[in-house]
Design a protein around this motif. Structure first.
Motif, short mmCIF file in Angstrom:
data_model
loop_
_atom_site.label_atom_id
_atom_site.label_comp_id
_atom_site.label_asym_id
_atom_site.label_seq_id
_atom_site.Cartn_x
_atom_site.Cartn_y
_atom_site.Cartn_z
N ALA A 17 0.82 -1.22 0.00
CA ALA A 17 0.00 0.00 0.00
C ALA A 17 0.85 1.26 0.00
O ALA A 17 0.33 2.37 -0.13
N ILE A 18 2.18 1.11 0.13
CA ILE A 18 3.05 2.29 0.24
C ILE A 18 3.32 2.90 -1.14
O ILE A 18 3.86 2.21 -2.02
N CYS B 50 -4.90 0.12 2.04
CA CYS B 50 -5.49 -1.05 2.69
C CYS B 50 -6.90 -0.64 3.13
O CYS B 50 -7.11 0.45 3.65
N GLU B 51 -7.86 -1.47 2.90
CA GLU B 51 -9.24 -1.18 3.31
C GLU B 51 -9.25 -0.84 4.81
O GLU B 51 -8.59 -1.52 5.60
N SER B 52 -9.95 0.21 5.20
CA SER B 52 -9.78 0.71 6.57
C SER B 52 -10.19 -0.33 7.63
O SER B 52 -9.56 -0.42 8.68
N LYS B 53 -11.20 -1.14 7.33
CA LYS B 53 -11.61 -2.16 8.31
C LYS B 53 -10.54 -3.24 8.45
O LYS B 53 -10.32 -3.79 9.53
N GLU B 54 -9.86 -3.53 7.35
CA GLU B 54 -8.79 -4.53 7.38
C GLU B 54 -7.58 -3.97 8.16
O GLU B 54 -6.97 -4.67 8.96
N ALA B 55 -7.26 -2.70 7.91
CA ALA B 55 -6.16 -2.08 8.67
C ALA B 55 -6.51 -2.09 10.16
O ALA B 55 -5.66 -2.39 11.01
N GLY C 183 0.32 4.02 4.44
CA GLY C 183 0.21 3.40 3.11
C GLY C 183 -0.85 4.09 2.30
O GLY C 183 -2.05 3.80 2.45
N SER C 184 -0.42 5.06 1.46
CA SER C 184 -1.34 5.80 0.58
C SER C 184 -2.45 6.54 1.33
O SER C 184 -3.58 6.65 0.83
N GLY D 284 3.31 9.49 3.73
CA GLY D 284 4.45 9.78 2.87
C GLY D 284 4.10 10.87 1.87
O GLY D 284 4.06 12.06 2.18
N GLY D 285 3.76 10.47 0.63
CA GLY D 285 3.52 11.40 -0.48
C GLY D 285 2.58 12.55 -0.14
O GLY D 285 2.86 13.71 -0.49
N ALA D 286 1.49 12.27 0.55
CA ALA D 286 0.49 13.31 0.81
C ALA D 286 0.92 14.27 1.93
O ALA D 286 0.20 15.21 2.26
N SER D 287 2.12 14.03 2.51
CA SER D 287 2.60 14.99 3.52
C SER D 287 3.53 16.03 2.89
O SER D 287 4.03 16.92 3.58
N LEU D 288 3.76 15.93 1.60
CA LEU D 288 4.72 16.83 0.96
C LEU D 288 4.12 18.17 0.58
O LEU D 288 4.84 19.15 0.36
N LYS D 289 2.80 18.23 0.47
CA LYS D 289 2.14 19.50 0.12
C LYS D 289 1.43 20.05 1.34
O LYS D 289 0.69 19.32 2.03
#
Ligand SMILES: O=C[C@H](O)COP(=O)(O)O
Length: 241
Positions: A169-170, A176-181, A203-204, A225-230
């Motif tokens: 998921a990274i 990952c489906e939130s219930k599964e996480a 993970g995403s 990760g990625g979504a923390s860059l903006k």
């Protein structure tokens, strides 16, 4: 009551100038952030001093992406805990799957890094998670259980955060489906001696899925990760509903 910790791992992104630009856009959004949420940024080593100065007096904590187990020595390319604490670092990521995959990190070295971090007052975020192949083979639980068993030998669970990061998921957009996480994080919790250890999902994570992820009862935060860059995107994540 377990702590909520929202963390941004910038990985190998951002020059000092880009870090400064991010902070000027991001910090004003924290006025809306509930005070009980802990916010941590993990810039690359070269940006730590600058970010540390800019965060002075703000509620955002500073973290590093790695730490060596020795205090000093002939370890080219490594950074020690005293070097980090001296400049205001309080958290450190240990055992990220990218370290395990590309830089030879093992459960033995993860354990050494966790101990060194705690000895110097740093709170480590220990990352665990399975590959796609392991998940498809039904090995998720055994892989994670093994990582925890080996990584946490003689580790103080009062100054510890765990991040469940399914490797598939990274950076893939395949969250990952939130219930599964939530289910896997519940299993991780059942293996700990301290029920108050915050356990994040990573993970995403992005502004569109953060609300659903944080609505899960076992999930205590996110390692982004990625979504923390903006600035806008990470601000929306930190200010989830
Ligand atoms: O440390 C962060 C994780 O590896 C997640 O990265 P991502 O949000 O880009 O998938």
């Amino acid at each position: 009551m377990r702590k909520i910790v929202i963390a941004g791992n910038w990985k190998m992104f951002k020059t000092q100038a880009e870090s400064a630009e991010f902070l000027s856009g991001f910090l004003p959004h924290l006025e809306e952030t509930p005070s009980e949420r802990e916010v941590v940024l993990f810039p690359p080593f070269t940006d730590l001093s600058l970010v540390s100065k800019s965060l002075h007096g703000s509620r955002v904590n500073l973290g590093a992406q790695n730490v060596h187990w020795e205090e000093h020595g002939a370890y080219t390319g490594e950074i020690s805990a005293p070097m980090l604490t001296e400049i205001g670092v309080r958290f450190v990521i240990v055992g990220h799957s990218e370290r395990r995959q590309f830089f030879g990190e093992t459960d033995v070295t993860v354990n050494l890094r966790l101990k060194a971090a705690q000895k110097h007052g740093l709170t480590p975020i220990l990352c665990v998670g399975e590959t796609k192949q392991q998940r498809d083979a039904g090995e998720t639980e055994s892989i994670i259980s093994n990582q925890l068993k080996k990584d946490l030998v003689d580790i103080d669970q009062t100054h510890l955060i765990i991040a469940y990061e399914p490797i598939w998921a990274i950076g893939t957009g395949d969250t990952c489906e939130s219930k599964e996480a939530n289910r896997v994080i519940g299993l991780i919790r059942s293996q700990l001696t301290n029920p108050l250890v915050p356990i994040q999902y990573g993970g995403s994570v992005n502004p569109n899925n953060i609300d659903e992820i944080m609505a899960q009862p076992e999930i205590d935060g996110a390692l982004v990760g990625g979504a923390s860059l903006k600035a806008d995107s990470f601000a929306r994540i930190v200010n989830y509903q």
